[in-house]
Design a protein around this motif. Structure first.
Motif, mmCIF file in Angstrom:
data_model
loop_
_atom_site.group_PDB
_atom_site.id
_atom_site.type_symbol
_atom_site.label_atom_id
_atom_site.label_comp_id
_atom_site.label_asym_id
_atom_site.label_seq_id
_atom_site.Cartn_x
_atom_site.Cartn_y
_atom_site.Cartn_z
ATOM 1 N N PRO A 58 0.834 -1.211 0.000
ATOM 2 C CA PRO A 58 0.000 0.000 0.000
ATOM 3 C C PRO A 58 0.873 1.268 0.000
ATOM 4 O O PRO A 58 1.808 1.375 0.782
ATOM 5 C CB PRO A 58 -0.785 -0.099 1.314
ATOM 6 C CG PRO A 58 -0.738 -1.532 1.691
ATOM 7 C CD PRO A 58 0.577 -2.045 1.188
ATOM 8 N N ILE A 59 0.571 2.188 -0.893
ATOM 9 C CA ILE A 59 1.350 3.422 -1.011
ATOM 10 C C ILE A 59 0.428 4.631 -0.847
ATOM 11 O O ILE A 59 -0.783 4.531 -1.073
ATOM 12 C CB ILE A 59 2.069 3.524 -2.379
ATOM 13 C CG1 ILE A 59 1.083 3.249 -3.535
ATOM 14 C CG2 ILE A 59 3.260 2.584 -2.441
ATOM 15 C CD1 ILE A 59 1.649 3.542 -4.914
ATOM 16 N N ALA A 60 1.023 5.761 -0.483
ATOM 17 C CA ALA A 60 0.254 6.996 -0.334
ATOM 18 C C ALA A 60 1.087 8.175 -0.808
ATOM 19 O O ALA A 60 2.305 8.153 -0.705
ATOM 20 C CB ALA A 60 -0.149 7.201 1.128
ATOM 21 N N ALA A 61 0.418 9.183 -1.364
ATOM 22 C CA ALA A 61 1.109 10.411 -1.768
ATOM 23 C C ALA A 61 0.103 11.543 -1.854
ATOM 24 O O ALA A 61 -1.080 11.332 -2.144
ATOM 25 C CB ALA A 61 1.789 10.232 -3.120
ATOM 26 N N GLN A 62 0.599 12.759 -1.592
ATOM 27 C CA GLN A 62 -0.234 13.934 -1.806
ATOM 28 C C GLN A 62 -0.331 14.140 -3.314
ATOM 29 O O GLN A 62 0.689 14.180 -3.999
ATOM 30 C CB GLN A 62 0.426 15.138 -1.131
ATOM 31 C CG GLN A 62 -0.406 16.398 -1.248
ATOM 32 C CD GLN A 62 0.176 17.532 -0.412
ATOM 33 O OE1 GLN A 62 0.839 17.300 0.603
ATOM 34 N NE2 GLN A 62 -0.089 18.759 -0.837
ATOM 35 N N ALA A 63 -1.555 14.249 -3.829
ATOM 36 C CA ALA A 63 -1.724 14.321 -5.280
ATOM 37 C C ALA A 63 -2.139 15.697 -5.762
ATOM 38 O O ALA A 63 -2.326 15.906 -6.951
ATOM 39 C CB ALA A 63 -2.757 13.273 -5.725
ATOM 40 N N SER A 64 -2.286 16.660 -4.857
ATOM 41 C CA SER A 64 -2.627 18.010 -5.306
ATOM 42 C C SER A 64 -1.971 19.026 -4.395
ATOM 43 O O SER A 64 -1.643 18.728 -3.256
ATOM 44 C CB SER A 64 -4.143 18.213 -5.303
ATOM 45 O OG SER A 64 -4.613 18.258 -3.982
ATOM 46 N N GLY A 65 -1.747 20.211 -4.931
ATOM 47 C CA GLY A 65 -1.081 21.265 -4.164
ATOM 48 C C GLY A 65 -2.059 21.994 -3.271
ATOM 49 O O GLY A 65 -3.214 21.582 -3.106
ATOM 50 N N GLN A 66 -1.574 23.093 -2.697
ATOM 51 C CA GLN A 66 -2.392 23.889 -1.789
ATOM 52 C C GLN A 66 -3.656 24.382 -2.485
ATOM 53 O O GLN A 66 -3.635 24.708 -3.667
ATOM 54 C CB GLN A 66 -1.570 25.096 -1.340
ATOM 55 C CG GLN A 66 -1.750 25.411 0.107
ATOM 56 C CD GLN A 66 -0.793 24.580 0.965
ATOM 57 O OE1 GLN A 66 -0.516 23.415 0.665
ATOM 58 N NE2 GLN A 66 -0.330 25.164 2.028
ATOM 59 N N GLY A 67 -4.734 24.431 -1.775
ATOM 60 C CA GLY A 67 -5.988 24.923 -2.328
ATOM 61 C C GLY A 67 -7.063 24.753 -1.286
ATOM 62 O O GLY A 67 -6.764 24.558 -0.111
ATOM 63 N N ALA A 68 -8.313 24.817 -1.729
ATOM 64 C CA ALA A 68 -9.404 24.670 -0.773
ATOM 65 C C ALA A 68 -9.442 23.252 -0.216
ATOM 66 O O ALA A 68 -9.820 23.017 0.925
ATOM 67 C CB ALA A 68 -10.722 25.010 -1.445
ATOM 68 N N LEU A 69 -9.050 22.295 -1.062
ATOM 69 C CA LEU A 69 -8.997 20.894 -0.636
ATOM 70 C C LEU A 69 -7.692 20.293 -1.112
ATOM 71 O O LEU A 69 -7.137 20.724 -2.113
ATOM 72 C CB LEU A 69 -10.155 20.100 -1.256
ATOM 73 C CG LEU A 69 -11.579 20.469 -0.815
ATOM 74 C CD1 LEU A 69 -12.590 19.770 -1.710
ATOM 75 C CD2 LEU A 69 -11.810 20.100 0.644
#
Ligand code: GDP
Ligand code: MG
Length: 479
Positions: A9-20
């Motif tokens: 199982p892997i995880a990563a942040q997929a979007s930059g700063q924003g509302a979500l």
């Protein structure tokens, strides 16, 4: 060290700063691991694929960290083909970091760049051309580039390559079949008839069909590159012709200094515009005038700074995909203009200051593509943009400039694809050349096979671990 090819199982942040912020996870057991740090573990474990569960991510000691929505995916109906969950959390750096830290503690590994796409490829969800188009899509600068990448993402290139591959495969099978047959029947056939057959390529028609397809794809690359990187259009002409005014009119804003003194734009100024989805780098240059015999202003000699500007203008003109050559309509054309226009192709003649003086009939006769404008009043600017668009989008008559549009075919999106298509093309051309010279089929058949293998590498049917590692490591994190 973890490498591509793990299934943990892997995880990563997929979007930059924003509302979500979106945190993406994938891998067998991912939902169960996530349930261990979720406020509603039973609801999450029981969630069917493609559903959303609302709850809280809890840190050590059950401390609530963030209120989230979790999209649950069950295999094979996910991007990677694995079980997975996308966590949509509140868009602060602290929230994302806290959730990621908690995921790590729960047993998730940090994803490698492009690892989600790598898994999608390994699980047969997408071929390599579609993986590459994901990255193209991310870096697309204009609507046109985006649409071309999206076309490849939807599988248009993969389909075209498979179509050509099927043709080649048919040709290979026919050739190899004849080779086998010749060996088996050697005793019963006369030497003459064998020789006669040897140089004749069976199903040559389909091999030639494949050749046409490969040539089209190979030629498409320059056009696709222009969509990705943009074409360079350079505004040139004598001092005071109105180049900077035209530049500004095209930009629709005042970016460069418009002045009545010739030779003010010492260096060049560049801006990016999008013309009907086509990215265009537009450069305003210093005026061109002969330092020896200045026809504009004999009393105003060319100084060292202006001479440098003129030199740089000439360099830019050399690199240009397209030149907008501006003529001062209030003065008309002179020998210098005519010399420039006669020397080059890829030139659109812009007759400026048409509010003072229209272009004479004979100049229209000599330059059928002439655009008559007034950068000052805006007259003719719309028509100019239309002819520019047509020039870029149209097929190239001279071979000097590949038009951007004119085709709805998939086209090649990366240099890797282009290299492999050219390898297939070279092998197939050599095979057909040998067949023309009646060379034996056992020399030709392996070349057909080479061509087939090169196509297999483009889609990834044939691939090696290091090539895949090198390719996916260039992806961004979370893709
Ligand atoms: N009447 C008229 N004057 C123009 C037009 N375009 C430019 N000019 C004038 O011509 C002069 C030189 O323009 P500029 O854009 O600096 O020329 P450049 O040296 O080629 O960059 C300025 O006084 C402009 O206002 C036009 O379409 N009509
Ligand atoms: Mg200027």
């Amino acid at each position: 060290m973890r490498g591509y090819g793990d299934t943990c199982p892997i995880a990563a942040q997929a979007s930059g700063q924003g509302a979500l912020i979106l945190i993406r996870t994938s891998g067998q057991g991912a939902v169960d691991l996530l349930a261990g740090i979720f406020s509603r573990p039973r609801a999450l474990r029981a969630a069917p694929g493609n559903t959303v569960v609302h709850g809280w991510i809890a840190g050590p000691g059950g401390v609530p960290l963030d209120e989230v929505l979790v999209s649950v995916y069950r295999p094979p109906r996910s991007y990677t083909g694995e079980e997975g969950a996308d966590i949509s959390c509140h868009g602060g750096a602290a929230a994302a970091k806290a959730v990621l830290d908690t995921l790590r503690k729960a047993g998730f590994q940090d994803a490698l760049p492009g690892e989600f796409s790598f898994r999608a490829f390994m699980n047969g969800k997408i071929d390599l051309t579609r993986c590459e188009s994901v990255m193209e899509l991310v870096s697309a600068k204009t609507r046109g580039a985006l649409e071309r990448a999206a076309r490849r993402l939807s599988g248009a290139l993969e389909r075209e390559i498979r179509r050509i591959r099927d043709k080649l495969l048919e040709a290979v099978i026919a050739a190899e079949h004849r080779l086998d047959y010749s060996e088996d029947e050697f005793d019963s056939l006369s030497a003459d008839s064998l020789e006669e057959e040897a140089g004749c390529l069976p199903r040559r028609d389909i091999a030639e069909d494949a050749l046409r397809g490969l040539r089209n794809l190979s030629a498409s690359y320059r056009r696709e590159r222009l969509y990705q990187e943009g074409a360079l259009a350079v505004i040139a002409g004598r001092p005071n012709a109105g180049k900077s005014s035209l530049f500004n009119a095209l930009l629709n804003e005042d970016r460069s200094i418009v002045t009545e003194t010739p030779g003010t734009t010492r260096d060049w100024i560049e801006a990016s515009i999008s013309l009907e989805g086509i990215p265009l780098r537009l450069a305003d240059t210093a005026g061109l005038r002969d330092p020896a015999a200045d026809p504009v202003d004999p009393g105003n000699p060319v100084g060292p700074a202006e001479a440098l500007g003129i030199e740089r203008s000439r360099e830019l003109i050399g690199e240009a995909d397209l030149i907008l050559y501006v003529v001062d309509g209030s003065r008309g054309m002179n020998g210098e203009d005519e010399e420039f226009l006669a020397a080059g192709r890829r030139i659109l003649l812009v007759w400026n200051k048409a509010d003072i003086n229209g272009a004479p009939e004979d100049s229209r006769k000599h330059f059928p593509g002439l655009a008559e404008v007034s950068a000052k009043t805006g007259k003719g600017m719309e028509e100019l943009c239309r002819s520019l668009g047509a020039l870029l989008a149209g097929p190239d008559q001279t071979g000097a400039f590949a038009g951007l549009g004119g085709t709805s075919s998939a086209g090649l999106g990366t240099s890797r694809q282009k290299d492999l298509i050219d390898r297939a093309l070279a092998a197939l051309e050599e095979a057909l050349g040998l067949a023309d010279r009646n060379e034996p089929l056992d020399l030709i058949a392996p070349l057909l096979r080479d061509a087939l293998n090169a196509l297999g590498e483009i889609t990834g049917e044939i691939s090696s671990a290091d090539i895949l590692d090198a390719m996916f490591s260039r992806f961004c994190l979370g893709k």
